[in-house]
Design an enzyme around this catalytic site. Structure first.
Site, mmCIF file in Angstrom:
data_model
loop_
_atom_site.group_PDB
_atom_site.id
_atom_site.type_symbol
_atom_site.label_atom_id
_atom_site.label_comp_id
_atom_site.label_asym_id
_atom_site.label_seq_id
_atom_site.Cartn_x
_atom_site.Cartn_y
_atom_site.Cartn_z
ATOM 1 N N SER A 1 0.818 -1.208 0.000
ATOM 2 C CA SER A 1 0.000 0.000 0.000
ATOM 3 C C SER A 1 0.855 1.264 0.000
ATOM 4 C CB SER A 1 -0.946 -0.002 1.213
ATOM 5 O OG SER A 1 -0.212 -0.003 2.410
ATOM 6 N N SER B 1 1.184 3.721 2.010
ATOM 7 C CA SER B 1 1.810 4.225 3.237
ATOM 8 C C SER B 1 3.174 3.599 3.519
ATOM 9 C CB SER B 1 0.880 3.972 4.441
ATOM 10 O OG SER B 1 0.688 2.587 4.637
ATOM 11 N N THR C 1 -4.992 0.761 2.283
ATOM 12 C CA THR C 1 -4.514 -0.262 3.220
ATOM 13 C C THR C 1 -5.714 -1.027 3.758
ATOM 14 O OG1 THR C 1 -2.694 1.201 3.857
ATOM 15 C CG2 THR C 1 -3.097 -0.704 5.266
ATOM 16 N N HIS D 1 23.128 -48.980 40.597
ATOM 17 C CA HIS D 1 22.969 -50.261 41.289
ATOM 18 C C HIS D 1 22.734 -51.428 40.336
ATOM 19 C CE1 HIS D 1 18.487 -49.638 41.014
ATOM 20 N NE2 HIS D 1 18.533 -50.952 40.913
ATOM 21 N N ASP E 1 22.461 -42.672 42.926
ATOM 22 C CA ASP E 1 22.348 -43.937 42.188
ATOM 23 C C ASP E 1 22.226 -43.683 40.676
ATOM 24 O OD1 ASP E 1 19.867 -46.641 42.152
ATOM 25 O OD2 ASP E 1 21.964 -46.568 41.482
ATOM 26 N N SER F 1 14.341 -50.510 36.736
ATOM 27 C CA SER F 1 15.411 -49.714 37.347
ATOM 28 C C SER F 1 16.334 -49.133 36.284
ATOM 29 C CB SER F 1 16.234 -50.582 38.306
ATOM 30 O OG SER F 1 15.488 -50.938 39.431
#
Length: 761
Positions: free
Chosen positions: A275, A277, A350, A523, A573, A696
């Site tokens: 536009s 602007s 715009t 472990h 662990d 685990s």
């Protein structure tokens, strides 16, 4: 299953050399002339905008123009008034020292020093009352742009269904109950504009709707670095999330190349304002921004289909997503560079609403019934504008139409907010902050509205995006497509087996954290285990992998408290199994995310400057935290959902440790439950499933923003609920599981994984 699509809509709207006037103007408004006599500002200067129809006051660094930043030339031939926030008229503008706003209120704690105002570089500190935990920044400094650095300080006891949303400095909050469906409302002082959400609702899952608000003065701008970090962290997550849902394995960020089928899994629409602007130089700058964005998207290795159009009074389509070469980024860039500012010279209004309606049309479908898979399409609209329009009506109504079309926000239990992101970039001093905030999306812990000083700063934003040099593996990504197996859904899961002569066979789990390392429990091994007796399998592969060595945490000693009558002590662990040969990532083999790494920063959509403390606040807040672990049942991997007791139930969870077999002589849980442990299990708030012996070493995981982040390593349990293969039978309420908290062993992880390119913070 049809591939889900991502539509990224880039709407580059009207930015002029200084914006447009504060009220909508007619397209053919006659020019008037205003005298410059008496418009000077004490201590600064001014510049004319829009051919003399507006002016902007300029002040030295650390100062701002008072009482207004801009003035417009009125039809009467006079400049708009110098009016204060209190509606008083002053005779002459002046440059005043920038100050940061003071806290309007602070809940459950105190701050100091207390002052009616704070100058640049002043510091303020926050402290919580007993029983409350501080989230955010304990100390904050007043910055040169009039904002406080750091994050909002919040004192929370974890008692609410949702966490305390806090009171950002400068705002006032109405509402102090944080139950499900409760609403809090924020307000700003007179003259300040609220950015973000004025109202926030406590939602299912314990999150707040909308985004954290802030109160902004007209002279405040976002720096290019701030914008690039916030925008990029959210945009890249959207792209990566779409890849994961599409069923493709991206591989390393810079290496992944995804060839999409003809329908395409990502459509990017670039809509450029032409536009009157804008002006020729800003139009050219906008094209450079989009060129950098196309390059950035290409750097992810994806091949989206592009649509490209310009508009002023009416839109003009230049590239359609159906074009044969629309997925060729170089070709689309070439078409972008061929666009001329003169294309809309005859009709140069715009009409922002009509531009958004064109986007709406591209998202729509023919006929009454939507196409299959429409509800898996993600849309991102990026708007660069001054927030004003001079014809066509209010564009916010089209955003509302788009939300309705995409079924967003209609069902509270499934709001589908992830399927639309609207980013708004305000450019220049005449930005209408209220309007750009109205257009933007409001999402928790994300920013969708930005205000930059000028086109130079905007170009710098996109330059910084493209200038990101680090290549990071995509951690915590899974592919949930129809043909996927268990290892597509848990690609990090590793199985560790140890064979001991005359002692039998032991099995543990672990998680792939890099191309050479698997994280597991210490472990699982004995000091006399031989390397050749330890095997690792990943990705569902039958072939076992050879190991180089097992690295134990130096403070792990399972016999450390035998003299005190405690037969097994599991503090620290954790262990890392180093593989002999480098892993090759694929669809069924990917690393999990580790906290306090750069990959997890991106996964959480945090700025690149995020700290380890922010990771912890996101992943382990002071409340019951939903998490999961992966258990092997037969030949299948199954996710088990649990809650980490990290709030008011933490103490009771830990006390049940004394009921474990072998701990009869333990008088206080703290003798076996150190600060290194996280606790799950029990029946409050829900009956948690328990881990089994073979689980685990496996990861305790938080699933956040479609990514999987490991926060713990499964260590030990109070009750063996899986004895004789009868899982979850007659489980007592005191059946708890304990996991090593990775945040507590980060120095060790950082040291042992320093060569793995994980980018520890």
């Amino acid at each position: 299953m049809e591939s889900p699509q991502l539509c990224l809509v880039l709407l580059v709207l009207g930015f002029s050399s200084g914006g447009v006037s504060a009220t909508p103007v007619l397209e053919a408004r006659p020019q008037v002339s205003c005298s410059l006599e008496g418009v000077e500002i004490k201590g600064g200067s001014f510049q004319l905008l829009q051919g003399g129809q507006a002016l902007e006051y300029l002040c030295p660094s650390g100062f701002y123009p008072y009482p207004v930043q801009t003035r417009t030339c009125r039809s009467t031939g006079s400049w708009s008034d110098l009016q204060t926030r209190d509606q008083k008229i002053v005779q002459k503008a002046e440059c005043r020292a920038i100050r940061c706003p003071r806290p309007q209120d602070f809940e459950n704690g105190e701050f100091w020093p207390r002052s009616p105002f704070y100058n640049l570089s002043d510091q303020i500190s926050f402290q919580c009352y007993d029983g409350y935990v501080l989230r955010g920044s304990a100390n904050r400094t007043c910055q040169e742009n009039g904002r406080w650095d750091g994050q909002t300080a919040i004192c929370d006891d974890g008692a609410g269904y949702c966490p305390n949303p806090g009171i950002p400095i400068g705002t006032r909050k109405v509402g102090s109950q944080y139950r499900l469906e409760d609403i809090v409302t924020y307000h700003c002082s007179r003259g300040l504009v609220l950015r973000g959400s004025q109202k926030r609702k406590c939602q299912e899952g314990g999150s707040w709707s909308g985004t954290e608000p802030s109160c902004q003065d007209s002279f405040m701008y976002d720096s290019p670095q701030e914008v690039a970090e916030a925008f990029l962290s959210s945009l890249t997550e959207t792209i990566e999330g779409a890849d994961a849902e599409d069923g493709h394995s991206p591989g390393e960020q810079q290496k992944r190349k995804i060839v999409l089928d003809p329908s395409g899994s990502m459509n990017i629409y670039l809509v450029l304002d032409g536009s009157d602007s804008i002006g020729s130089s800003n139009f050219t700058g906008a094209k450079r921004c989009l060129t950098n964005l196309i390059e950035k998207v290409a750097s992810y290795g994806v091949r989206p289909r592009y649509g490209l159009l310009t508009y002023a009074t009416v839109p003009k389509v230049l590239v359609r997503v159906s074009d044969e070469r629309s997925s060729d980024a170089d070709w689309v860039t070439e078409k972008l560079n061929q666009i001329s500012y003169e294309d809309h010279k005859l009709k140069s209004g715009t009409n922002t609403k009509r531009a958004l309606q064109a986007v709406y049309s591209m998202m729509s479908w023919a006929g009454d019934a939507p196409p299959e898979g429409w509800n898996r399409t993600r849309h991102v609209i990026i708007i660069m504008t001054d927030g004003l329009h001079n014809m066509g009506g209010n564009p916010v109504t089209v955003i509302q139409d788009i939300r309705a079309l995409l079924d967003i926000g209609r069902d509270p239990k499934n709001p589908r907010e992830d399927y639309l992101d609207v980013y708004v970039f305000g450019v220049g001093p005449l930005v209408d902050s209220v309007n750009i905030n109205a257009l933007a999306s409001k999402k928790d812990n994300e920013h969708h509205v930005f205000k930059v000083k000028d086109m130079e700063d905007l170009e710098n934003v996109f330059y910084q995006m493209i200038d990101e040099t680090k290549s990071l593996s995509l951690c915590g990504m899974v592919w949930e497509h129809k043909k996927g197996n268990d290892y597509h859904k848990q690609p990090w899961q590793a199985k560790i087996s140890v064979t001991r002569p005359l002692k039998g066979h032991e099995t543990c789990m672990g998680a792939v954290v890099s191309e050479y390392f698997v994280l597991t429990a210490a472990h699982c091994f004995m000091v006399d285990d031989q390397k050749h007796s330890i095997k690792v399998s990943v990705g569902g592969q039958r072939r076992d992998l050879e190991i180089e060595e097992v690295l134990f945490h130096p403070k792990y000693n399972i016999n450390g408290k035998k003299a005190e009558g405690i037969p097994e002590f599991y503090d620290y662990d954790v262990a890392l199994v180093k593989l002999k040969n480098k892993l090759k990532y694929g669809q069924t083999l990917r690393p999990i995310c580790l906290p306090c790494t750069e990959g997890t920063t991106r996964a959480l959509r945090l700025p690149q400057t995020a700290t380890c403390k922010q990771h912890k606040e996101q992943l382990l807040p002071v409340k019951d935290v939903k998490a999961l672990f992966v258990s092997e049942q037969g030949k299948s991997l199954t996710r088990k959902e649990v809650y980490i007791k990290n709030g008011d139930k933490k103490a009771s969870c830990e006390r049940d440790a004394t009921k474990a077999q072998g701990y009869e002589k333990v008088k206080d849980a703290s003798e076996v439950v150190t600060p290194r442990f996280l606790c799950t299990g029990g029946v409050d708030p829900y009956a948690d499933p328990n881990t089994c012996k073979g689980d685990s070493g496996g990861p305790l995981i938080v699933h956040k923003r479609s990514r999987f982040i490991q926060v713990g390593v499964i260590s030990w349990g109070v009750v063996d609920v899986c004895r004789d293969q009868r899982r979850q039978q007659l489980v007592p309420s005191y059946a708890r599981d304990f996991h090593i908290n990775l945040f507590q062993v980060l120095p060790w992880l950082k040291d042992k994984l320093k060569d793995e390119d994980l980018g520890f913070l």
